[in-house]
Design an enzyme around this catalytic site. Structure first.
Site, mmCIF file in Angstrom:
data_model
loop_
_atom_site.group_PDB
_atom_site.id
_atom_site.type_symbol
_atom_site.label_atom_id
_atom_site.label_comp_id
_atom_site.label_asym_id
_atom_site.label_seq_id
_atom_site.Cartn_x
_atom_site.Cartn_y
_atom_site.Cartn_z
ATOM 1 N N GLY A 244 0.794 -1.223 0.000
ATOM 2 C CA GLY A 244 0.000 0.000 0.000
ATOM 3 C C GLY A 244 0.823 1.268 0.000
ATOM 4 C CB SER A 526 -5.611 -1.716 5.629
ATOM 5 O OG SER A 526 -4.486 -2.538 5.448
ATOM 6 C CB THR A 527 -3.361 1.631 1.012
ATOM 7 O OG1 THR A 527 -2.117 1.671 1.723
ATOM 8 C CG2 THR A 527 -4.149 2.895 1.314
ATOM 9 C CB CYS A 528 -1.088 -3.289 2.471
ATOM 10 S SG CYS A 528 0.205 -2.136 2.974
ATOM 11 C CG PHE A 529 -4.268 -6.158 3.319
ATOM 12 C CD1 PHE A 529 -3.710 -7.321 2.826
ATOM 13 C CD2 PHE A 529 -3.658 -5.531 4.389
ATOM 14 C CE1 PHE A 529 -2.575 -7.868 3.401
ATOM 15 C CE2 PHE A 529 -2.520 -6.071 4.978
ATOM 16 C CZ PHE A 529 -1.976 -7.240 4.480
#
Length: 560
Positions: A244, A526-529
């Site tokens: 993210g 949660s930009t990673c997910f």
């Protein structure tokens, strides 16, 4: 051409020679068709788009469409039904004849030219080019990166990729890139994610820090890059980068690097970007080329990671990115960057008087911080433009502005791009299709129903929950700018993937966050997910106010 009527493969068609003997099985029809298509190919070289569409030269458009249908059937028969691949693989290509091979070659050339013209201004409905279900089974059979890349060598991808639907070519590109990325970086799903290259970036120095840390990576740009953000006060921001933070960094980096105010790019009247011919005078020759190579790597890494970015490029520059810039459409390209010069050249082209009366010579004026005159040919200042040579003059002026003045910058850009993305991967697409690959749909609008249909819910939310219903009602009421800001807040990208939200990985997810009072929490991400953490607000009005405040705050990972 009909496989049910003609048993002879297209590549094996032959003609009757001058002495009356046959080369194999003589075919007068194939000879006539070859002659016609060859003449059409040569005529299109000197036919601009105005003549093709407005004056209907060399053929009326309904006849052009008939030619497209005929040549599509011929190419489909030649590359798919005649078993060319197996014949070549088994070394049994001895049945090919010069006429059949020439017919395939010139038909492909004409169809590629017409397809390119149709991408600028439609000659026919898009489905007229497509053979349904082509490559579908082949893609399904592939398991590894090598399997997918082997399809690029198939006759249909090499000779006539336009027969394959754009969506299926996008799928093939996505699988080629994804399998290669997983081989190099590992993945969360397989629990083998590799450590990667660590980069510290200060929020106020995104471009400078990016250039320092990343410009010398070369082919290693394909490796995983992990970003640690340093705030303006010098503290490391919270958040572990499993994708993210990198997406956020790369989106910010792209926005800064491609800013026209940086003088590396100019924009057309339609806000399309192309290299600034004067960039070397602004940044210096060596530094300018270094920056263009870096920008090429930025774009290549965005394509490699599946990150859609903002820049919209001019058609002429996209031709350079594909690696086979066409010199057949110079006038049309010129019309996109300098309409006044284009109109002047078109006036000269159709001028019925004596061109010598216009007192033109084979020179061109460049305005690079002062007007200078440059010869188009040796001693061009001493050679006047006449009716006999005016077409050459028009071609050279267009080539100077569309190609020669930006070639050095474009070559540097593509060197950087091709270090990350193989040139053969990009040749599946024409210029407008390549733009969709870079930045998604041209209008940048978000398809809310598609987004809703492909979203997941966790933490206790379901599609029927009243808070979820309120959320989608709010998103539908947003302006396009607010929708883009929301998407960036959750995913770090403000444009959806080219294949839509069904191809977003991980999928757009809404997670329930229980609260007692509306003021307890703001929405977070949660930009990673690709996960939006949405509190259970008491009303749609409150949800909208809090969501807008969160997405417009731009406070990074320190927002709570």
């Amino acid at each position: 051409i009909d496989v049910n009527k003609g048993a002879v493969p297209i590549r094996a068609l032959s003609c009757q020679n001058a002495h009356g003997a046959n080369e194999g099985n003589g075919n007068i029809g194939a000879s006539v068709l070859l002659m016609f298509v060859t003449c059409l190919s040569h005529t299109l070289i000197v036919t601009d788009d105005v003549e093709l569409h407005e004056m209907e030269k060399p053929l009326p458009k309904h006849q052009v469409r008939r030619c497209i249908l005929l040549l599509k059937k011929l190419l489909y028969r030649a590359v798919c039904l005649d078993d060319v691949h197996n014949a070549t693989k088994n070394g049994k290509d001895q049945n090919s004849n010069h006429l059949g091979l020439a017919l395939i070659s010139v038909s492909s050339k004409v169809m590629n030219d017409l397809y390119s013209r149709s991408s600028r201004r439609l000659l026919c409905v898009p489905k007229l080019w497509i053979e349904e279900d082509l490559l579908e089974q082949d893609i399904r059979r592939c398991k590894s990166h090598l399997d997918y890349t082997s399809l690029l060598a198939s006759p249909v991808c090499r000779i006539c990729p336009f027969l394959v639907s754009f969506k299926r070519r996008l799928q093939l590109f996505e699988r080629i890139v994804t399998t290669n990325r997983v081989d190099i970086q590992g993945s969360n799903e397989q629990r083998n994610l590799k450590r990667g290259i660590m980069v510290k970036v200060q929020r106020g120095r995104v471009l400078e820090d990016g250039l320092i840390h990343l410009n010398n990576l070369g082919r290693n740009m394909r490796q995983r890059i992990c970003v640690n953000y340093i705030s303006d006060v010098g503290t490391t921001e919270s958040g572990v980068d499993v994708g993210g933070l990198f997406k956020e960094f790369w989106t910010d980096l792209s926005a800064l690097a491609f800013d026209p105010n940086y003088a590396l790019f100019k924009v057309t009247e339609d806000s399309l970007m192309y290299p600034n011919p004067s960039s070397k005078f602004v940044h210096g020759g060596d530094m300018s080329m270094k920056l263009f190579e870096f920008l090429g790597r930025i774009l290549g890494k965005a394509l490699y990671e599946g990150i859609t970015i903002q820049p919209q490029f001019a058609h002429l520059f996209l031709s350079f990115l594909r690696g086979d810039h066409s010199y057949l459409h110079l006038l049309t390209d010129l019309s996109t960057i300098d309409k006044q010069l284009y109109n002047n050249l078109m006036f000269l082209k159709t001028y019925e008087g004596d061109a010598a009366d216009l007192c033109l010579s084979f020179t061109v004026a460049n305005d690079d911080f002062g007007v200078t005159e440059q010869n188009l040919i040796p001693n061009g200042a001493d050679i006047e433009v006449t009716n006999g040579n005016k077409r050459r003059y028009i071609y050279l002026v267009a080539k100077h502005h569309v190609s020669d003045r930006i070639k050095e910058q474009s070559d540097a850009f593509t060197r950087g791009l091709w270090e990350v993305i193989d040139r053969s991967w990009l040749r599946l697409f024409n210029e407008p299709e390549l733009q969709v690959l870079i930045s998604g749909a041209s209008d940048g609008k978000i398809d809310v129903p598609d987004m809703k249909a492909n979203s997941k819910y966790t933490g206790g939310y379901s599609q029927l929950d009243r808070n979820v219903t309120r959320f989608w009602s709010v998103v539908s009421s947003f302006t396009p700018k607010q929708q883009a800001d929301l998407l960036r807040f959750v995913t770090s990208c403000e444009r959806p993937p080219p294949l839509g939200f069904s191809s977003m990985n991980p999928p757009f997810t809404i997670q329930r966050v229980g609260i007692m009072r509306d003021g307890d929490k703001l929405p977070s991400a949660s930009t990673c997910f690709n996960t939006l953490k949405l509190p259970t607000y008491s009303s749609e009005k409150v949800l909208k106010e809090r969501l807008i405040y969160a997405i417009e705050s731009k406070s990074g990972f320190e927002l709570t």
